[in-house]
Design a protein around this motif. Structure first.
Motif, PDB file in Angstrom:
ATOM      1  N   ARG A 333       0.826  -1.197   0.000  1.00 35.57           N
ATOM      2  CA  ARG A 333       0.000   0.000   0.000  1.00 35.57           C
ATOM      3  C   ARG A 333       0.868   1.258   0.000  1.00 35.57           C
ATOM      4  O   ARG A 333       0.564   2.250  -0.665  1.00 35.57           O
ATOM      5  N   GLU A 334       1.953   1.201   0.764  1.00 39.01           N
ATOM      6  CA  GLU A 334       2.846   2.359   0.852  1.00 39.01           C
ATOM      7  C   GLU A 334       3.511   2.643  -0.492  1.00 39.01           C
ATOM      8  O   GLU A 334       3.617   3.808  -0.914  1.00 39.01           O
ATOM      9  N   GLN A 335       3.970   1.596  -1.160  1.00 43.25           N
ATOM     10  CA  GLN A 335       4.595   1.780  -2.468  1.00 43.25           C
ATOM     11  C   GLN A 335       3.600   2.354  -3.472  1.00 43.25           C
ATOM     12  O   GLN A 335       3.937   3.236  -4.269  1.00 43.25           O
ATOM     13  N   LEU A 336       2.394   1.850  -3.443  1.00 42.35           N
ATOM     14  CA  LEU A 336       1.367   2.330  -4.382  1.00 42.35           C
ATOM     15  C   LEU A 336       1.030   3.789  -4.109  1.00 42.35           C
ATOM     16  O   LEU A 336       0.876   4.591  -5.036  1.00 42.35           O
ATOM     17  N   ALA A 337       0.934   4.145  -2.821  1.00 41.65           N
ATOM     18  CA  ALA A 337       0.633   5.534  -2.472  1.00 41.65           C
ATOM     19  C   ALA A 337       1.773   6.453  -2.890  1.00 41.65           C
ATOM     20  O   ALA A 337       1.546   7.548  -3.431  1.00 41.65           O
ATOM     21  N   ASP A 338       3.014   6.005  -2.638  1.00 45.20           N
ATOM     22  CA  ASP A 338       4.176   6.811  -3.033  1.00 45.20           C
ATOM     23  C   ASP A 338       4.232   6.999  -4.546  1.00 45.20           C
ATOM     24  O   ASP A 338       4.738   8.015  -5.033  1.00 45.20           O
ATOM     25  N   ALA A 339       3.719   6.007  -5.284  1.00 46.00           N
ATOM     26  CA  ALA A 339       3.708   6.095  -6.752  1.00 46.00           C
ATOM     27  C   ALA A 339       2.594   7.002  -7.267  1.00 46.00           C
ATOM     28  O   ALA A 339       2.539   7.284  -8.467  1.00 46.00           O
ATOM     29  N   GLY A 340       1.722   7.448  -6.377  1.00 52.03           N
ATOM     30  CA  GLY A 340       0.676   8.382  -6.780  1.00 52.03           C
ATOM     31  C   GLY A 340      -0.668   7.757  -7.068  1.00 52.03           C
ATOM     32  O   GLY A 340      -1.601   8.453  -7.496  1.00 52.03           O
ATOM     33  N   PHE A 341      -0.808   6.438  -6.826  1.00 53.19           N
ATOM     34  CA  PHE A 341      -2.078   5.775  -7.118  1.00 53.19           C
ATOM     35  C   PHE A 341      -3.011   5.866  -5.912  1.00 53.19           C
ATOM     36  O   PHE A 341      -2.638   5.518  -4.794  1.00 53.19           O
ATOM     37  N   HIS A 342      -4.236   6.331  -6.155  1.00 58.91           N
ATOM     38  CA  HIS A 342      -5.216   6.390  -5.080  1.00 58.91           C
ATOM     39  C   HIS A 342      -5.693   4.984  -4.712  1.00 58.91           C
ATOM     40  O   HIS A 342      -5.855   4.662  -3.536  1.00 58.91           O
ATOM     41  N   THR A 343      -5.943   4.179  -5.722  1.00 62.87           N
ATOM     42  CA  THR A 343      -6.313   2.775  -5.496  1.00 62.87           C
ATOM     43  C   THR A 343      -5.785   1.935  -6.652  1.00 62.87           C
ATOM     44  O   THR A 343      -5.442   2.453  -7.717  1.00 62.87           O
ATOM     45  N   VAL A 344      -5.754   0.624  -6.428  1.00 64.67           N
ATOM     46  CA  VAL A 344      -5.338  -0.319  -7.465  1.00 64.67           C
ATOM     47  C   VAL A 344      -6.326  -1.483  -7.487  1.00 64.67           C
ATOM     48  O   VAL A 344      -6.719  -1.993  -6.428  1.00 64.67           O
ATOM     49  N   HIS A 345      -6.738  -1.873  -8.680  1.00 63.39           N
ATOM     50  CA  HIS A 345      -7.645  -3.006  -8.851  1.00 63.39           C
ATOM     51  C   HIS A 345      -6.929  -4.064  -9.696  1.00 63.39           C
ATOM     52  O   HIS A 345      -6.462  -3.776 -10.795  1.00 63.39           O
ATOM     53  N   ALA A 346      -6.864  -5.276  -9.172  1.00 62.81           N
ATOM     54  CA  ALA A 346      -6.216  -6.378  -9.886  1.00 62.81           C
ATOM     55  C   ALA A 346      -7.247  -7.415 -10.311  1.00 62.81           C
ATOM     56  O   ALA A 346      -8.244  -7.643  -9.617  1.00 62.81           O
TER      57      ALA A 346
END
Length: 391
Positions: A333-346
């Motif tokens: 979650r931290e990496q995704l937030a740092d990358a600028g993504f609000h949410t991710v759907h897989a």
């Protein structure tokens, strides 16, 4: 509401245009008529770059060129005015090998078809050529590119050499008398994220040769052959050819990066930056409410400049929130937030079987798109309500 859908391909499953199409279908089904979905397929300079160009107003062209093992192959490239986009994998790619990579093919595979694609673009009046590299079969230092443009390699007996990196051990001279003179008036951009030099422990044969079937002995043989080629080219064209072998990116695509720098005087730029520029993504983001990007696997490599990161940065510069879709994600979650993504759907959120995700990516993406669309419709009645970012 206007949503920009700017994904890369889901490798082994769907092209970027297909990913964007399925997501748009789902969004419209979930949101209804009040949403505009702008599809902008993108890529990072490797496979899929042609699709990104076509989706941005370029025209697809097809020509027959020499494949990596000498067989004729039909290869696409893209043209818009005097600009061309060439994806070398279309002519000289590993995927074109019928039996996959082997020791002999690692030594014999050639990039001549890429040179022939460049010539085809020149014939259409193109004077700026973007060369997207990646997925190459060859380890020939880009010598085949020169052959495709008219250069002839001779051994000490004056006989012409065949293609492939191993044959360069026998090169004695290079005949440029029939070399395409239009190269001098043409601007080249090398779209590549690889920063390896051509030779040595971090060079093209050592790092990428094994992926193409090269054994340890083959790697040693190829490195020596490419080194000899550099010496002969430098003796023919000047010492800049020697220096170019040490340049960052010279080892890209089996050494096609080297010949792009040494002979085509190409400017090397990150692939995603080049693609986002010719797709005009920044301008097309203006006024958007949301951006959706993604790729097959969202992982550590994605953070090193792959498509989702490039799109995320562009979205942040324009103040547009961004979410990602992917086949699977291995990021925290931290990496995704740092990358600028609000949410991710897989897709694996919907279907745990990875093989089913690959085989049924289209319908699963439509499900994800519909879920996002429904959530957006429920939460955008109030223009100040940003809860939809957590969809």
């Amino acid at each position: 509401m206007r949503v920009v859908i700017a994904p890369d391909k889901f490798k082994g499953s769907l092209s970027a245009p297909d990913v964007a199409k399925h997501l748009a279908t789902g969004l419209l089904a979930g949101f209804g008529q009040g949403i505009q979905a702008t599809r902008i397929p993108v890529a990072d300079g490797g496979e899929g770059t042609i699709d990104a160009a076509i989706g941005s107003g370029f025209t697809r062209r097809t020509t027959t060129v020499t494949g990596p093992l000498g067989e004729p192959v039909k290869a696409d490239f893209a043209v818009k005015g005097t600009e061309a986009v060439i994806e070398m994998a279309a002519a000289s790619g590993l995927a074109l090998l019928p039996d996959g990579p082997r020791s002999e093919t690692a030594k014999k595979a050639t990039s001549i078809g890429t040179g022939e694609l460049i010539r085809a673009a020149l014939d259409l009046g193109c004077r700026k050529i973007i060369l997207g590299v990646g997925g190459s079969a060859n380890t020939d230092a880009g010598a085949g590119v020169l052959q495709g443009l008219g250069a002839v390699f001779l051994n000490e007996d004056g006989n012409e050499l065949p293609g492939g990196g191993a044959a360069l051990a026998e090169i004695d001279s290079i005949d440029f008398s029939n070399f395409d003179v239009r190269i001098e008036a043409t601007e080249f951009v090398l779209a590549s994220d690889v920063d390896n030099p051509l030779l040595g422990a971090s060079g093209a044969p050592a790092i990428f040769g094994p992926q193409k079937g090269a054994t340890p002995d083959d790697v040693t043989e190829l490195d020596a052959a490419l080194s000899h080629f550099v010496d002969v080219l430098a003796a023919t064209t000047g010492q800049h050819a020697k220096h170019a072998a040490k340049a960052e990116g010279a080892g890209a695509a089996g050494g096609v990066g080297y010949i792009a720098i040494a002979a085509l005087k190409a400017e090397r730029r990150p692939g995603i930056d080049v693609v986002l520029e010719f797709t005009d993504l920044e301008q097309r983001l203006k006024g958007a409410d949301l951006v959706i990007t993604g790729e097959g696997s969202l992982d550590e490599q994605s953070l090193l400049g792959k498509t989702p990161m490039g799109v995320s940065r562009a979205a942040q510069r324009n103040g547009v929130p961004v979410i990602a879709v992917c086949g699977r994600s291995t990021l925290s979650r931290e990496q995704l937030a740092d990358a600028g993504f609000h949410t991710v759907h897989a897709l694996t959120d919907l279907e745990k079987d990875v093989q089913k995700c690959i085989a049924e990516a289209g319908p699963l993406l439509e499900q994800l798109g519909k879920h996002i669309g429904v959530y957006l419709a429920e939460r955008t009645g109030n223009p100040d309500n940003k809860e939809y970012l957590n969809v």
